[in-house]
Design an enzyme around this catalytic site. Structure first.
Site, PDB file in Angstrom:
ATOM      1  CG  ASN A   7      -1.897   1.066   1.295  1.00 56.39           C
ATOM      2  OD1 ASN A   7      -1.867   1.982   0.476  1.00 56.39           O
ATOM      3  ND2 ASN A   7      -2.797   0.990   2.258  1.00 56.39           N
ATOM      4  NE  ARG A  91      -6.482   1.345   0.112  1.00 53.32           N
ATOM      5  CZ  ARG A  91      -6.579   2.342   0.965  1.00 53.32           C
ATOM      6  NH1 ARG A  91      -5.544   2.657   1.731  1.00 53.32           N
ATOM      7  NH2 ARG A  91      -7.688   3.016   1.075  1.00 53.32           N
ATOM      8  CG  HIS A 180     -13.260   3.195   3.185  1.00 52.14           C
ATOM      9  ND1 HIS A 180     -13.995   4.209   3.751  1.00 52.14           N
ATOM     10  CD2 HIS A 180     -11.967   3.469   3.456  1.00 52.14           C
ATOM     11  CE1 HIS A 180     -13.185   5.064   4.351  1.00 52.14           C
ATOM     12  NE2 HIS A 180     -11.939   4.640   4.181  1.00 52.14           N
ATOM     13  NE  ARG A 241     -10.466  12.370   4.925  1.00 52.45           N
ATOM     14  CZ  ARG A 241     -10.371  11.126   4.482  1.00 52.45           C
ATOM     15  NH1 ARG A 241     -11.261  10.649   3.620  1.00 52.45           N
ATOM     16  NH2 ARG A 241      -9.409  10.336   4.886  1.00 52.45           N
ATOM     17  CD  GLU A 385      -9.247  -1.358   3.959  1.00 52.61           C
ATOM     18  OE1 GLU A 385      -8.729  -0.974   5.020  1.00 52.61           O
ATOM     19  OE2 GLU A 385      -9.652  -0.582   3.085  1.00 52.61           O
TER      20      GLU A 385
END
Ligand code: ADP
Length: 406
Positions: A7, A91, A180, A241, A385
């Site tokens: 990743n 990823r 996601h 965020r 993941e």
């Protein structure tokens, strides 16, 4: 088959090495501060001692070289030779509309990922650097790309289009993509197994709430809607965020505060959410701790966060015309008893009956937190993941080779 999962971020590279015979992790680690003269490689062989090395690592190519050297290191390594790595899975954040599933890396695939740099300027270029670095360091090893957006490509038009001039979609592909996806896919499958029902008959809302956070409405096993949009800014309130807001706030703030577009963008992505409201932290642990000590701003941040999450669950139940299960996952979802309680306690009208004792349990296994007989089940399912990337990589490379003889 041994598979390396990577990743890559702009200045970081995380990795996990899997033995797919039993899906065990042989080693994991990360390189941070790539491009600096004090880059740090942290390597942890499973069951062994963590190693930290500080050195100058100028680019991703060098980072991959250092990682592979560490994986085969006499003392700290777990492999005899790099030849044992039979595939690498990456990823990739944005797959646009081109990628509806994970893909073997070919020249065409690389070209398409480059074409998508526009849509994810912060995320896709580092992933590409990771792919190139593997080509240089492990030539001839097949690579697979797994996209965060792919699972959401099943969304119907009414979910993915914005009500703005269609020309913007046609010209620039401005639409909702969602992120996601690997996690929403993985936890919804595990939830269906736990529920003992086929995924194709279930209406599930998955809540992946970590630093970034998104909800997905999963109807009969397919993503029907999700809260993140063109970028990972839309939707839920997150650590730093904002999530959903009136788009008119952007020009209004630019005007009143004399800010540039970049400054507003940075405000909404990095200085909003829990951090902005609490004035304390973007980390839910600290928010809950401050709230318990009576901090009013922390409580307001917590209440806004959980209220917004609740609204999404309600909206998706309406969107799917029903609800069988809600799944909590990722850092906050897996660990915050308080967040789950605040959300579930106000959703009794949907048929959710929270079991406080189950909610307070700690476990790495998928589990129920509702009472037996609750019309809608709520589950906590730890996400993984990296494992899903390893599985997709294994499947794609295996199918290509015809047999598991590698
Ligand atoms: P990322 O989105 O970066 O993958 P994670 O899914 O690992 O992040 O989530 C990290 C976040 O999870 C932390 O910032 C923290 O807010 C939250 N978190 C972790 N442990 C707890 C806990 N025990 N209680 C509440 N929140 C937690």
């Amino acid at each position: 088959m041994i598979i390396l999962v990577m990743n890559a971020g702009s200045s970081s590279l995380k990795y996990q090495l899997y033995n797919m015979a039993d899906e065990s992790v042989l080693a994991q680690g990360r390189v941070e501060r790539i491009g600096m003269d004090d880059s740090i490689l942290t390597h942890e062989p499973s069951g062994g001692v963590e190693v930290n090395r500080v050195s100058e690592i100028l680019d991703h190519n060098e980072a991959v070289r250092k990682v592979t050297a560490m994986l085969t290191h006499r003392e700290h390594g777990v492999l005899k030779s790099m030849d044992e790595i039979k595939a690498v899975g990456h990823r990739v954040v944005h797959g646009g509309e081109s990628f509806k599933q994970s893909m073997l890396v070919t020249n065409e695939v690389k070209k398409e990922i480059r074409r998508l740099f526009d849509l994810a300027p912060l995320h896709n270029p580092p992933a590409m650097m990771g792919i190139t670095a593997v080509e240089l360091n492990l030539p001839n090893v097949p690579q697979v790309v797994v996209f965060d957006t792919a699972f959401h490509q099943t969304m119907p038009m009414e979910s993915f289009l914005y009500p703005i001039p269609m020309v913007l979609y046609r010209r620039h592909k401005i639409r909702r993509y969602g992120f996601h996806g690997t996690s929403h896919n993985y936890v919804s499958r595990l939830a269906a197994e736990k529920l003992g029902k086929p995924l194709s008959e279930l209406k599930i809302v998955t809540c992946h709430i970590g630093n970034g956070a998104s909800c997905a409405a999963i109807l009969n096993g397919k993503s029907f809607d999700t809260s993140m949009g063109l970028t990972p800014l839309e939707g839920l309130m997150m650590g730093t965020r904002s999530g959903d807001l009136d788009p008119a706030i952007v020009p209004f703030t630019m005007n009143k505060e004399e800010l540039t577009l970049n400054e507003v963008n940075s405000m909404l992505n990095k200085h909003s959410g829990l951090m902005a409201i609490s004035g304390i932290s973007s980390d839910m642990r600290e928010i809950v701790a401050a709230m318990e000590e009576g901090d009013k701003h922390a409580k307001l941040a917590f209440d806004m966060y959980t209220y917004r999450l609740r609204k999404y669950i309600g909206a998706y139940a309406a969107g799917m015309n029903g609800l069988d299960a809600v799944v909590f996952t990722a850092g906050v979802g897996e660990n915050s008893v308080a967040v789950r309680k605040a959300v579930c306690e106000q959703l009794t009208f949907l048929g959710i009956e929270l079991d406080d004792e189950r909610n307070a349990e700690r476990s790495k296994e998928a589990r129920y937190i509702t009472k037996d007989g609750s019309r809608v089940s709520v589950l906590v399912v730890p996400t993984n993941e990296e494992l899903l990337i390893a599985r997709d990589t294994y499947e794609i490379v295996n199918n290509r080779d015809g047999e598991d003889g590698m």
